[in-house]
Design an enzyme around this catalytic site. Structure first.
Site, mmCIF file in Angstrom:
data_model
loop_
_atom_site.group_PDB
_atom_site.id
_atom_site.type_symbol
_atom_site.label_atom_id
_atom_site.label_comp_id
_atom_site.label_asym_id
_atom_site.label_seq_id
_atom_site.Cartn_x
_atom_site.Cartn_y
_atom_site.Cartn_z
ATOM 1 N N ALA A 32 40.605 -88.229 -85.538
ATOM 2 C CA ALA A 32 39.072 -88.767 -85.925
ATOM 3 C C ALA A 32 39.531 -89.837 -86.551
ATOM 4 O O ALA A 32 40.660 -89.940 -87.395
ATOM 5 C CB ALA A 32 37.481 -87.892 -86.126
ATOM 6 N N TYR A 74 29.754 -92.861 -89.626
ATOM 7 C CA TYR A 74 31.532 -92.032 -89.009
ATOM 8 C C TYR A 74 30.572 -90.419 -88.990
ATOM 9 O O TYR A 74 30.432 -90.657 -87.321
ATOM 10 C CB TYR A 74 31.539 -91.392 -90.636
ATOM 11 N N SER A 75 29.318 -89.793 -89.530
ATOM 12 C CA SER A 75 28.429 -88.707 -88.925
ATOM 13 C C SER A 75 28.287 -89.166 -87.440
ATOM 14 O O SER A 75 27.697 -88.102 -86.508
ATOM 15 C CB SER A 75 27.585 -88.089 -89.901
ATOM 16 N N LYS A 135 39.579 -89.104 -100.216
ATOM 17 C CA LYS A 135 38.714 -88.560 -100.483
ATOM 18 C C LYS A 135 38.717 -87.622 -102.044
ATOM 19 O O LYS A 135 39.581 -88.216 -102.943
ATOM 20 C CB LYS A 135 39.027 -87.327 -99.667
ATOM 21 N N LYS A 176 30.469 -88.942 -84.887
ATOM 22 C CA LYS A 176 30.920 -87.646 -84.323
ATOM 23 C C LYS A 176 29.444 -87.103 -83.645
ATOM 24 O O LYS A 176 30.092 -86.310 -83.039
ATOM 25 C CB LYS A 176 31.464 -87.036 -86.190
ATOM 26 N N ASN A 230 36.254 -79.981 -96.793
ATOM 27 C CA ASN A 230 37.618 -78.996 -96.846
ATOM 28 C C ASN A 230 38.512 -79.675 -97.957
ATOM 29 O O ASN A 230 37.818 -80.503 -98.266
ATOM 30 C CB ASN A 230 38.582 -79.154 -95.589
ATOM 31 N N THR A 280 32.271 -81.715 -87.655
ATOM 32 C CA THR A 280 31.442 -81.962 -88.940
ATOM 33 C C THR A 280 30.114 -81.495 -89.478
ATOM 34 O O THR A 280 29.655 -81.694 -88.667
ATOM 35 C CB THR A 280 31.552 -83.155 -89.469
ATOM 36 N N ASP A 281 29.799 -81.019 -90.601
ATOM 37 C CA ASP A 281 28.468 -80.478 -91.039
ATOM 38 C C ASP A 281 27.305 -81.971 -90.765
ATOM 39 O O ASP A 281 26.386 -81.691 -90.440
ATOM 40 C CB ASP A 281 28.463 -79.586 -91.579
ATOM 41 N N GLU A 282 28.105 -82.958 -91.189
ATOM 42 C CA GLU A 282 27.441 -83.706 -91.500
ATOM 43 C C GLU A 282 26.625 -84.513 -90.189
ATOM 44 O O GLU A 282 25.683 -85.248 -90.325
ATOM 45 C CB GLU A 282 28.659 -85.272 -91.584
HETATM 46 P P1 NAD Z 1 42.835 -87.213 -90.652
HETATM 47 O O1 NAD Z 1 41.273 -88.266 -91.519
HETATM 48 O O2 NAD Z 1 43.228 -86.610 -92.219
HETATM 49 O O3 NAD Z 1 44.152 -87.013 -90.082
HETATM 50 C C1 NAD Z 1 42.693 -88.253 -88.578
HETATM 51 C C2 NAD Z 1 44.330 -87.783 -87.589
HETATM 52 O O4 NAD Z 1 43.990 -88.264 -86.559
HETATM 53 C C3 NAD Z 1 45.403 -88.849 -88.373
HETATM 54 O O5 NAD Z 1 46.389 -87.958 -88.445
HETATM 55 C C4 NAD Z 1 45.303 -89.531 -87.814
HETATM 56 O O6 NAD Z 1 46.871 -90.749 -87.492
HETATM 57 C C5 NAD Z 1 45.093 -89.335 -85.688
HETATM 58 N N1 NAD Z 1 43.670 -90.648 -85.695
HETATM 59 C C6 NAD Z 1 42.979 -91.806 -86.005
HETATM 60 N N2 NAD Z 1 42.397 -91.625 -84.791
HETATM 61 C C7 NAD Z 1 43.261 -91.666 -83.765
HETATM 62 C C8 NAD Z 1 43.923 -92.200 -82.107
HETATM 63 N N3 NAD Z 1 42.738 -93.460 -81.792
HETATM 64 N N4 NAD Z 1 44.106 -91.045 -81.571
HETATM 65 C C9 NAD Z 1 45.289 -90.608 -81.890
HETATM 66 N N5 NAD Z 1 45.350 -89.957 -83.089
HETATM 67 C C10 NAD Z 1 44.606 -90.773 -84.204
HETATM 68 O O7 NAD Z 1 40.928 -86.561 -90.915
HETATM 69 P P2 NAD Z 1 41.238 -84.482 -90.965
HETATM 70 O O8 NAD Z 1 39.799 -85.106 -92.102
HETATM 71 O O9 NAD Z 1 42.704 -84.224 -91.192
HETATM 72 O O10 NAD Z 1 39.928 -84.152 -89.708
HETATM 73 C C11 NAD Z 1 40.727 -84.055 -88.398
HETATM 74 C C12 NAD Z 1 39.033 -83.414 -87.892
HETATM 75 O O11 NAD Z 1 37.966 -82.980 -88.407
HETATM 76 C C13 NAD Z 1 38.138 -85.045 -87.357
HETATM 77 O O12 NAD Z 1 37.577 -85.177 -86.108
HETATM 78 C C14 NAD Z 1 37.468 -84.567 -88.877
HETATM 79 O O13 NAD Z 1 36.122 -85.586 -88.325
HETATM 80 C C15 NAD Z 1 36.971 -83.019 -88.589
HETATM 81 N N6 NAD Z 1 36.817 -82.794 -90.343
HETATM 82 C C16 NAD Z 1 37.146 -82.794 -91.255
HETATM 83 C C17 NAD Z 1 36.555 -81.712 -92.159
HETATM 84 C C18 NAD Z 1 36.985 -82.752 -94.133
HETATM 85 O O14 NAD Z 1 36.637 -82.613 -95.037
HETATM 86 N N7 NAD Z 1 38.106 -83.378 -93.723
HETATM 87 C C19 NAD Z 1 35.873 -81.530 -92.599
HETATM 88 C C20 NAD Z 1 35.393 -81.275 -91.352
HETATM 89 C C21 NAD Z 1 35.923 -81.516 -89.822
HETATM 90 O O1 DAU Z 2 31.421 -82.027 -94.894
HETATM 91 C C1 DAU Z 2 32.737 -82.717 -94.012
HETATM 92 C C2 DAU Z 2 33.795 -84.139 -94.444
HETATM 93 O O2 DAU Z 2 33.034 -84.027 -95.794
HETATM 94 C C3 DAU Z 2 33.596 -84.789 -93.115
HETATM 95 O O3 DAU Z 2 33.884 -84.666 -92.406
HETATM 96 C C4 DAU Z 2 34.999 -85.883 -93.361
HETATM 97 O O4 DAU Z 2 35.489 -85.995 -92.953
HETATM 98 C C5 DAU Z 2 34.852 -85.793 -95.009
HETATM 99 O O5 DAU Z 2 35.926 -87.158 -95.431
HETATM 100 C C6 DAU Z 2 33.840 -85.422 -95.756
HETATM 101 O O6 DAU Z 2 33.229 -86.519 -96.265
HETATM 102 P P1 DAU Z 2 32.224 -86.878 -97.381
HETATM 103 O O7 DAU Z 2 32.104 -88.038 -97.419
HETATM 104 O O8 DAU Z 2 31.528 -85.243 -98.111
HETATM 105 O O9 DAU Z 2 33.503 -86.682 -98.466
HETATM 106 P P2 DAU Z 2 34.155 -87.236 -99.690
HETATM 107 O O10 DAU Z 2 35.684 -86.662 -100.363
HETATM 108 O O11 DAU Z 2 34.990 -88.759 -99.574
HETATM 109 O O12 DAU Z 2 32.819 -87.138 -100.872
HETATM 110 C C7 DAU Z 2 32.470 -86.286 -101.288
HETATM 111 C C8 DAU Z 2 31.734 -85.897 -102.440
HETATM 112 O O13 DAU Z 2 32.482 -86.740 -103.574
HETATM 113 C C9 DAU Z 2 30.148 -87.477 -101.635
HETATM 114 O O14 DAU Z 2 29.728 -86.717 -102.431
HETATM 115 C C10 DAU Z 2 31.242 -89.102 -102.379
HETATM 116 C C11 DAU Z 2 31.966 -88.699 -103.536
HETATM 117 N N1 DAU Z 2 32.668 -89.384 -103.717
HETATM 118 C C12 DAU Z 2 33.528 -89.919 -103.318
HETATM 119 C C13 DAU Z 2 34.387 -90.414 -103.294
HETATM 120 C C14 DAU Z 2 36.062 -91.268 -102.747
HETATM 121 C C15 DAU Z 2 32.554 -89.960 -105.173
HETATM 122 O O15 DAU Z 2 32.066 -89.238 -106.452
HETATM 123 N N2 DAU Z 2 33.092 -91.151 -105.556
HETATM 124 C C16 DAU Z 2 34.279 -91.524 -104.855
HETATM 125 O O16 DAU Z 2 35.389 -91.695 -105.645
#
Ligand code: NAD
Ligand code: DAU
Length: 355
Positions: free
Chosen positions: A85, A157-158, A196, A161, A187, A132-134
């Site tokens: 994603a 994004y949300s 992030k 998803k 995560n 995602t919970d979003e």
């Molecule tokens: P990430 O951005 O670190 O990794 C995404 C991966 O997908 C990368 O390796 C990228 O190369 C690959 N990718 C992107 N577009 C692609 C495409 N068109 N075809 C094939 N591969 C592609 O993401 P993450 O944080 O590891 O999240 C993984 C999944 O978990 C996502 O679906 C995200 O929505 C979900 N998720 C993430 C979090 C979080 O906090 N990071 C929380 C809940 C759910």
């Molecule tokens: O809830 C799950 C989601 O968590 C996943 O689905 C997404 O893929 C993942 O990116 C994450 O989304 P958030 O927007 O919550 O994560 P992020 O780390 O971008 O931001 C966390 C919080 O911190 C949010 O309230 C925004 C804030 N923030 C973020 C950045 C990058 C800041 O205050 N400053 C920053 O520079």
């Protein structure tokens, strides 16, 4: 039954931990990592298992129907764990169509290819969609997201998803494709791309750069150690009920400002800095557009039905995470060079955030 599992996005943050866990725990499974290697994908994340006999990497785009079809056929895939994603909310605000393409069209392409390949024989097949919970929107000061909470996505994004989740459910209801979905909270942990909040702040503290906090830092997120998420995915993959959704979360809510203060404290201790050194880097910047106030998952279903609970406290997980970044400075340097600098300069130093 031999499992041939296509993991999409297995070179990303969460996907790499899922791939490693499956490779190590199930030597008799074939794990095929299908990843386009976008800016967020990094084969260094899976370097330690790249020579495992049950591992194959395919560079491919989930929007490319032919590439997906070929991977399914070549490896006789019977299970798909779909993580690929576009995942960063801020990037979705700048470039929403990239998120529609990958998250909606890519998921639909993958579903359609699996339907064609499985050709109505769904015995021992599974399409596991990681979400995602979003998708549930934003909470006020109280309450939780449950599996039956109505979807109310508020960022591109949300919304993308949510669109992907709906498409997965549509394939279940319409074609009886065996699916399962999990919706997880934020995560953190090793290999998290430093766009992030947590890895960006770790990197900035190491480099004595300002720590950009959006708005007043009052937004709340529910943080889960990535290895606990991978364990939950493993459990749901094997024991989850077809057609069901499972919420995954840490029961671990932090305002952004409190979280960053804890991070600063732990980093000062590890770096041998005087107490309070890193907190001085905190800088409040222009808020994220449409910034969701609070996320909080109720993961009771997963606990009661499948017996999952997180394995580490936040303090432990954060400490392990910082140690990983301090011990992997080469990884961090590589991913923060080149395009990352352009992204950082444009987003934080440009008109958007006034850092
Ligand atoms: P990430 O951005 O670190 O990794 C995404 C991966 O997908 C990368 O390796 C990228 O190369 C690959 N990718 C992107 N577009 C692609 C495409 N068109 N075809 C094939 N591969 C592609 O993401 P993450 O944080 O590891 O999240 C993984 C999944 O978990 C996502 O679906 C995200 O929505 C979900 N998720 C993430 C979090 C979080 O906090 N990071 C929380 C809940 C759910
Ligand atoms: O809830 C799950 C989601 O968590 C996943 O689905 C997404 O893929 C993942 O990116 C994450 O989304 P958030 O927007 O919550 O994560 P992020 O780390 O971008 O931001 C966390 C919080 O911190 C949010 O309230 C925004 C804030 N923030 C973020 C950045 C990058 C800041 O205050 N400053 C920053 O520079």
């Amino acid at each position: 039954m031999q499992k041939n599992i296509l993991v999409t996005g297995g070179a990303g943050f969460i996907g790499s931990h899922v791939v490693r866990r499956l490779i190590q725990n199930y030597p008799d499974y074939n794990i095929i990592n299908f990843d386009a290697l976008t800016y967020a994908g990094n084969l260094e994340n899976v370097k330690d298992i790249e020579h495992a006999p049950n591992y194959t990497f395919i560079k491919g785009d989930i929007c490319d129907a032919n590439a997906v079809q070929q991977a399914l056929e070549t490896h006789q895939i019977n299970t798909i764990v779909h993580l690929a994603a576009e995942s960063h909310v801020d990037r979705s605000i700048t470039d929403p169509l990239a998120f529609v393409r990958t998250n909606v069209m890519g998921t639909a392409t993958l579903l359609h290819a699996a339907k064609q390949f499985w050709n109505g024989n769904f015995n021992d097949k599974l399409f596991y969609h990681v979400s995602t919970d979003e998708v549930y929107g934003s909470l006020g000061e109280t309450g939780f997201f449950y599996e039956d909470t109505a979807y109310d996505p508020r960022s591109p994004y949300s919304a993308s998803k949510a669109g992907s989740d709906h498409m997965v459910m549509a394939f279940y209801h319409t074609y009886h494709m065996p699916i399962v979905i999990s919706n997880c909270s934020n995560n953190y942990g090793p290999n998290h791309f430093p766009e992030k909040l947590i890895p960006l702040s770790i990197n900035n503290i190491i480099n004595k750069k300002q720590l950009p906090i959006y708005g007043k830092g009052e937004n709340v997120r529910d943080w889960l150690y990535v290895i606990d998420h991978a364990a939950a995915i493993d459990l749901i993959l094997h024991k989850g009920k077809i057609g069901e959704t499972y919420n995954i979360g840490g029961h671990n809510e932090w305002t952004n400002i409190d979280l960053i203060k804890l991070l600063c404290k732990q980093m000062d201790e590890k770096l041998g800095n005087a107490a309070g050194t890193s907190e001085q880097l905190i800088t409040f910047v222009t808020d994220r557009a449409g910034h969701d106030l609070r996320y909080a998952i109720d993961a009771t279903k997963l606990k009661d039905e499948l017996g999952w609970i997180p394995s580490v406290t936040f303090e432990e997980g954060l400490s392990k995470t910082i140690d990983w970044y301090l011990n992997n400075s080469e990884w961090l340097q590589k991913v923060t060079s080149g395009d990352y600098i352009k992204y950082y300069e444009a987003y934080y130093k440009g008109s958007s955030k006034n850092l």
